[in-house]
Scaffold this active site. Structure first.
Site, short mmCIF file in Angstrom:
data_model
loop_
_atom_site.label_atom_id
_atom_site.label_comp_id
_atom_site.label_asym_id
_atom_site.label_seq_id
_atom_site.Cartn_x
_atom_site.Cartn_y
_atom_site.Cartn_z
N ALA A 246 0.77 -1.25 0.00
CA ALA A 246 0.00 0.00 0.00
C ALA A 246 0.80 1.31 0.00
O ALA A 246 0.32 2.31 -0.52
CB ALA A 246 -0.95 0.00 1.18
N CYS A 365 4.80 -1.11 -12.18
CA CYS A 365 5.25 0.01 -13.02
C CYS A 365 6.45 -0.49 -13.84
O CYS A 365 7.57 0.02 -13.70
CB CYS A 365 5.58 1.24 -12.18
SG CYS A 365 6.69 0.92 -10.81
C1 LIG Z 1 4.78 -0.31 -5.83
S1 LIG Z 1 4.81 0.13 -4.19
C2 LIG Z 1 3.12 0.47 -3.85
C3 LIG Z 1 2.68 1.85 -4.25
C4 LIG Z 1 1.30 2.17 -3.70
N1 LIG Z 1 0.32 1.14 -4.06
C5 LIG Z 1 0.80 3.52 -4.17
O1 LIG Z 1 0.07 3.59 -5.16
O2 LIG Z 1 1.13 4.53 -3.54
C6 LIG Z 1 5.00 -1.41 -3.41
C7 LIG Z 1 4.96 -1.32 -1.88
O3 LIG Z 1 4.81 -2.65 -1.39
C8 LIG Z 1 5.66 -2.83 -0.28
N2 LIG Z 1 5.94 -4.29 -0.25
C9 LIG Z 1 6.85 -4.98 -0.97
N3 LIG Z 1 6.74 -6.29 -0.74
C10 LIG Z 1 5.73 -6.44 0.14
C11 LIG Z 1 5.15 -7.57 0.78
N4 LIG Z 1 5.58 -8.81 0.52
N5 LIG Z 1 4.15 -7.36 1.66
C12 LIG Z 1 3.70 -6.11 1.91
N6 LIG Z 1 4.23 -5.00 1.35
C13 LIG Z 1 5.21 -5.17 0.47
C14 LIG Z 1 6.87 -1.98 -0.57
O4 LIG Z 1 7.55 -1.65 0.64
C15 LIG Z 1 6.22 -0.77 -1.26
O5 LIG Z 1 5.90 0.21 -0.31
#
Ligand SMILES: C[S@@+](CC[C@H](N)C(=O)[O-])C[C@H]1O[C@@H](n2cnc3c(N)ncnc32)[C@H](O)[C@@H]1O
Length: 426
Positions: A246, A365
């Site tokens: 998120a 992305c």
């Molecule tokens: C692409 S970003 C999300 C951007 C967000 N959805 C937005 O629109 O602002 C991915 C996020 O997922 C988190 N993340 C990565 N792997 C994860 C996991 N296994 N479980 C939960 N969060 C995770 C990362 O730390 C990062 O903040």
């Protein structure tokens, strides 16, 4: 003494080229807006043209094959970039600041102070000529294998691979942010709707950045692609929504505003990013239950189903090269196998938690097929109870008709490179 704007730029460059770090979001925090603009310009030019800057330097070295230590490489590249492409910076400042940088024992390489001085003084005698020489070098020098792979992947779905140079030129333009209004307050001066996707707002070139408007929660920065993606056409109001990846919360905000009655759970594995997510949601006055949790484990250990699951998965970011030009130089070291495996693990953990009739949206992305289209096919093959849901207008797909696979045409779309797909459970 070295100015703070150049010192920060050198630190950021050395993080990228010395340690394969991304440029941290806060790298220019605390600089005056004038200094930040200068630092951003020098950093952007060096990252976008690191290959050709070195191609200019190399034949002028006494022993070209020995290469350059990063300290002197940074100092000379920064000086050349200012001399060639920043006419507002005096030659005196461009040369002297680089010599100071080279002489700095922590950031530079003091033995190359004289070399830095000699090369830059020579170059400063004909700045126009220097610019012409650098501009005349092959564009491909600034592209790593990762960039070549990303560009080919972006163009392949429409069989447009021969337009690679055109796409690369478009990615060289420094990005301008997109905004989204979150309330009905009047818009700050200079914010105007995009002519094609009118919900997305753009700043006119002369307008000032709407800091106060953002701080008040009346609006947020959100890329055009994320806004278009989140405008998916689905008319079944969900009661329980999960945003599984998120932070910083742009898409959580969109979900909460669209379905304010739903119970929205937002997961984020990184505690620092989860704090930022909470702050963002609070300032925007949207409600969600934020959990600091790794999603695969959380999905395994908690009960219940969701009517809508958004999986905005961690990815290579190959679609964000325009905003993050450093990716060109660190992308080759990404562990793609691990990234793709994690993405699939997140998908496989989320799918059983979809309620009957529930919708799964997966997004990255990135243009790389293994991070998007391949998961779409793989998941559909493995789960007979899932069906594609054509929720985006044909303009966002690469075939006629509404599409369940969101992949805007990179040559005709100003947003970041994205792949997303929508599936419903029977
Ligand atoms: C692409 S970003 C999300 C951007 C967000 N959805 C937005 O629109 O602002 C991915 C996020 O997922 C988190 N993340 C990565 N792997 C994860 C996991 N296994 N479980 C939960 N969060 C995770 C990362 O730390 C990062 O903040």
């Amino acid at each position: 003494m070295l100015t703070e704007s150049r010192r920060r730029t050198a630190v950021a460059l050395q993080g990228v080229f010395g340690r394969s770090y991304r440029v941290p979001e806060s790298w220019d925090e605390g600089l005056s807006s004038e200094d930040a603009a200068l630092a951003q310009a020098i950093l952007g030019l060096c990252l976008r043209h690191w290959g050709r800057l070195y191609a200019w330097i190399k034949p002028r070295l006494k022993t070209p094959d020995r290469g350059l230590p990063l300290g002197s490489h940074t100092a000379i590249a920064m000086g050349l970039a200012q001399l060639a492409w920043l006419p507002g910076v005096s030659a005196h400042a461009a040369v002297n600041e680089s010599v100071l940088l080279a002489a700095d024992p922590a950031l530079g390489f003091p033995a190359h102070k004289g070399l830095t001085n000699a090369l830059l003084r020579q170059a400063s005698k004909d700045r126009e000529g220097l610019r012409a020489q650098l501009d005349g070098l092959p564009a491909a020098l600034d592209r790593s294998p990762f960039v070549e792979m990303a560009l080919s992947a972006a163009l392949a779905p429409r069989k447009m691979e021969t337009h690679l140079e055109e796409l690369w030129r478009a990615l060289q333009r420094p990005p301008r942010p997109w905004f989204k209004a979150l309330g009905n307050e009047p818009l700050p001066e200079g914010l105007e709707p995009d002519p094609v996707f009118s919900e997305a707002l753009r700043l006119t070139p002369e307008a000032t950045f709407p800091r106060e408007w953002l701080r008040s929660g009346a609006g947020m920065v959100q890329d055009l692609s994320s806004q278009a993606l989140m405008a998916f056409a689905w008319d079944q109001p969900p009661q329980r929504i999960l945003d599984a990846c998120a932070a910083p919360g742009g898409k959580t905000t969109a979900l909460a505003r669209r379905w304010p009655q739903a119970k929205l759970v937002a997961l984020e594995a990184d505690a620092r990013r989860a704090r930022r997510l909470e702050e963002n949601l609070s300032v925007r006055r949207v409600a969600a239950q934020v959990e600091v949790a790794e999603s695969v484990a959380w999905l395994r250990d908690t009960e219940g189903t969701f009517d809508l699951i958004l999986l905005d998965a961690p990815c290579s970011g190959s679609g964000t090269l325009r905003k993050h030009p450093e990716l060109a130089w660190i992308g080759d070291r990404l562990d793609m196998v691990r990234l793709v495996r994690n993405q699939r693990a997140l998908l496989e953990a989320a799918i059983p938690r979809l309620a009957p009739g529930g919708l799964l949206i997966y997004a990255v992305c990135s243009w790389l097929p293994q991070e998007g289209a391949a998961h779409y096919t793989g998941v559909l093959e493995a789960h007979a109870d899932l069906r594609p849901a054509a929720l985006w207008a044909s303009v966002f797909g690469d075939q006629d008709g509404a599409t369940s696979l969101f992949r805007p045409d990179p040559l005709r779309w100003d947003g970041e490179g994205f792949q997303a797909f929508a599936l419903v459970r029977a």
